[in-house]
Design an enzyme around this catalytic site. Sequence first.
Site, short mmCIF file in Angstrom:
data_model
loop_
_atom_site.label_atom_id
_atom_site.label_comp_id
_atom_site.label_asym_id
_atom_site.label_seq_id
_atom_site.Cartn_x
_atom_site.Cartn_y
_atom_site.Cartn_z
N ALA A 16 0.49 -1.34 0.14
CA ALA A 16 0.33 0.68 -0.35
C ALA A 16 0.96 1.29 -0.33
O ALA A 16 0.94 1.91 -0.92
CB ALA A 16 -1.31 -0.01 1.36
N ARG A 42 7.09 -13.46 -3.32
CA ARG A 42 5.62 -13.25 -3.59
C ARG A 42 5.10 -12.78 -4.56
O ARG A 42 4.45 -12.78 -5.97
CB ARG A 42 4.37 -13.16 -2.58
CG ARG A 42 4.46 -13.57 -1.46
CD ARG A 42 3.03 -13.70 -0.30
NE ARG A 42 4.09 -12.58 0.15
CZ ARG A 42 4.24 -12.36 1.42
NH1 ARG A 42 4.82 -14.13 2.04
NH2 ARG A 42 4.77 -11.46 2.43
N SER A 43 5.81 -11.18 -4.67
CA SER A 43 5.56 -10.46 -6.05
C SER A 43 6.50 -10.67 -7.71
O SER A 43 6.27 -9.77 -7.90
CB SER A 43 5.17 -9.24 -5.57
OG SER A 43 3.71 -9.09 -4.35
N ARG A 102 13.25 3.81 14.63
CA ARG A 102 12.70 5.46 15.43
C ARG A 102 12.89 5.99 16.24
O ARG A 102 13.35 7.43 16.42
CB ARG A 102 10.85 5.74 15.02
CG ARG A 102 9.81 4.93 13.39
CD ARG A 102 8.87 5.10 13.69
NE ARG A 102 8.25 5.05 12.48
CZ ARG A 102 7.04 4.32 12.26
NH1 ARG A 102 5.93 4.22 13.40
NH2 ARG A 102 6.26 4.33 10.84
N CYS A 131 2.17 7.14 10.79
CA CYS A 131 1.49 8.03 9.80
C CYS A 131 0.60 9.48 10.47
O CYS A 131 0.41 10.20 10.39
CB CYS A 131 0.94 7.47 8.86
SG CYS A 131 0.05 5.48 10.18
N GLN A 158 -8.00 6.09 12.62
CA GLN A 158 -7.35 5.36 11.71
C GLN A 158 -8.08 5.12 10.56
O GLN A 158 -9.00 4.35 10.96
CB GLN A 158 -6.40 5.29 12.61
CG GLN A 158 -5.36 6.13 13.28
CD GLN A 158 -4.20 5.54 13.82
OE1 GLN A 158 -4.27 5.94 14.78
NE2 GLN A 158 -2.91 5.02 13.16
N HIS A 251 -6.54 9.50 7.88
CA HIS A 251 -6.73 9.09 9.50
C HIS A 251 -7.13 10.72 9.95
O HIS A 251 -6.72 11.95 9.19
CB HIS A 251 -5.28 8.92 9.78
CG HIS A 251 -4.70 7.85 9.68
ND1 HIS A 251 -5.45 6.73 9.32
CD2 HIS A 251 -3.43 7.07 9.91
CE1 HIS A 251 -4.96 5.53 8.82
NE2 HIS A 251 -3.48 5.87 9.96
#
Length: 349
Positions: A16, A42-43, A102, A131, A158, A251
Site C-alpha cells: 500500500a 510472492r511478487s 525510529r 503516519c 484511523q 486518518h
Amino acid sequence: MGRNGLHVAVVGATGAVGQQMIQTLENRNFPVETLTLLSSERSAGKKVVFKGQEIEVQVATPESFAGVDIALFSAGGAVSKALAPEAVKRGAIVVDNTSAFRMDENVPLVVPEVNESDLTWHNGIIANPNCSTIQMVVALEPIRQAFGLKKVIVSTYQAVSGAGAQAIEELKTQAKAILAGESFTPEILPVKSDRKHYQIAFNAIPQIDKFQANGFTFEEMKMINETKKIMHMPELEVAATCVRIPVITGHSESVYIEVEKEGISVEEMKQLLKEAPSVVLQDDLAEQLYPMPADCVGKNDVFVGRVRKDLDRDNGFHLWIVSDNLLKGAAWNSVQIAESLLKLGLVNL
Ligand SMILES: NC(=O)c1ccc[n+]([C@@H]2O[C@H](COP(=O)([O-])OP(=O)(O)OC[C@H]3O[C@@H](n4cnc5c(N)ncnc54)[C@H](OP(=O)(O)O)[C@@H]3O)[C@@H](O)[C@H]2O)c1
C-alpha cells in the site's frame, strides 16, 4: 556530477505504501535515473509502470542495493532490520517507514516541516515517523513555535490502509458479506499476528498494534514517544487513544492541546494555522466546512478544522486534523525527506 538522476530503490514496492512511493516519485518528478523495485518472492516478476516504462519487481537481497543512492523501505520492521544495514553498507541512504529504528538515538526521525535539520546527523538510516504522528506534528509545530506547547491529548480515527493492502481487502469483503447477509471470518484486523480478530466493517476497533504493559497500545506509544523526539520536547505531556474505523484512506484526529501562552484567541490560532507550511485550514462553520478523510485522499497537505477554545481552560484548544495516511503519513514524507537530502547537499547528483 554529470548524472541525470539518482539510483533509487523502493523496498515493499507492491505494498500500500510502496505503490504510493512510486507514484509520488513520478508526480514530484524526483530525479530518478534508475529505479529498483523490491518485494518478497510472492511478487517478484510483477511489472510496475514508472514514467511510462515497465519495471520488473525483484526479490530484495543485500546485493540488490549495489549502486543505490537512496532506498525507501516499507516492507515491515523485520525486513528493515535485516536489509537496511546491508543497504547502508553498500553506500545507500535508507529512509525507513517502519518502526524498526525510529526510537534509536543514532537515527534521526524526521518530518521536514518540523525538524529537517536533524537530517544532517544521519548515519545512513533516517526514520519516517508513524503516519498518525506525522500529520499531528505538522499542525502542532507552528503552534509550539508561536505559543509554546505543554500538553497534547489525541484520539485517532484511523483508516484501514494504515494496516496495509490486506486490511483494505478485508474491509471491502466484510462490507459486501454483511450487506449480502453472508457470514465471514475476520483474519487481519486489529493486528494480524495477535490472537483475536474482529469485524471492521460497520464497526470501530480501539486497538491498533499490540498492547503494552502500561495498557497503551504500541501505536499509542509510537504517537507519544515519536512526538517528543521529533519536536525535541522530552518534557511534553502526550496521551493517545488510537482507534481503527472503516475508512479506506485518511486518518482523522481529535486533538486537545494546552499552550504556554495565556490569552490566545481562536482567531489568532486560526490565522497561525492558515499560514503554517503544509497546513490547510478548513474551518468555516457557516459553510459547514471542516476536513474529512474522503476529501483528503490523494493530497499531500495536512487539513485542520473545528478549531475551538476550551470552555474551561484559557490555554486549551481543540483541533480536528485529517490527512492522507499513505501520502503525508508515509510515501510523501519519505520522498520529501529525499528531496531535503538533495536540497541540503547530503546526497549529490
Ligand atoms: N500503511 C501506512 O499508512 C503506513 C504508514 C507508515 C508506515 N507503514 C509501514 O510500512 C510497512 C509496509 O506497510 P504497507 O501498508 O505498505 O504494507 P503492505 O501493503 O502489506 O505491503 C507490504 C510490502 O512489503 C513487501 N514484503 C513483505 N515481506 C517481505 C520480505 N520478506 N522481503 C521483501 N519485501 C517484503 C510486500 O511484498 P509482497 O507483495 O511480495 O508480499 C509488500 O510490497 C509496514 O512496516 C508499515 O508499518 C505503513
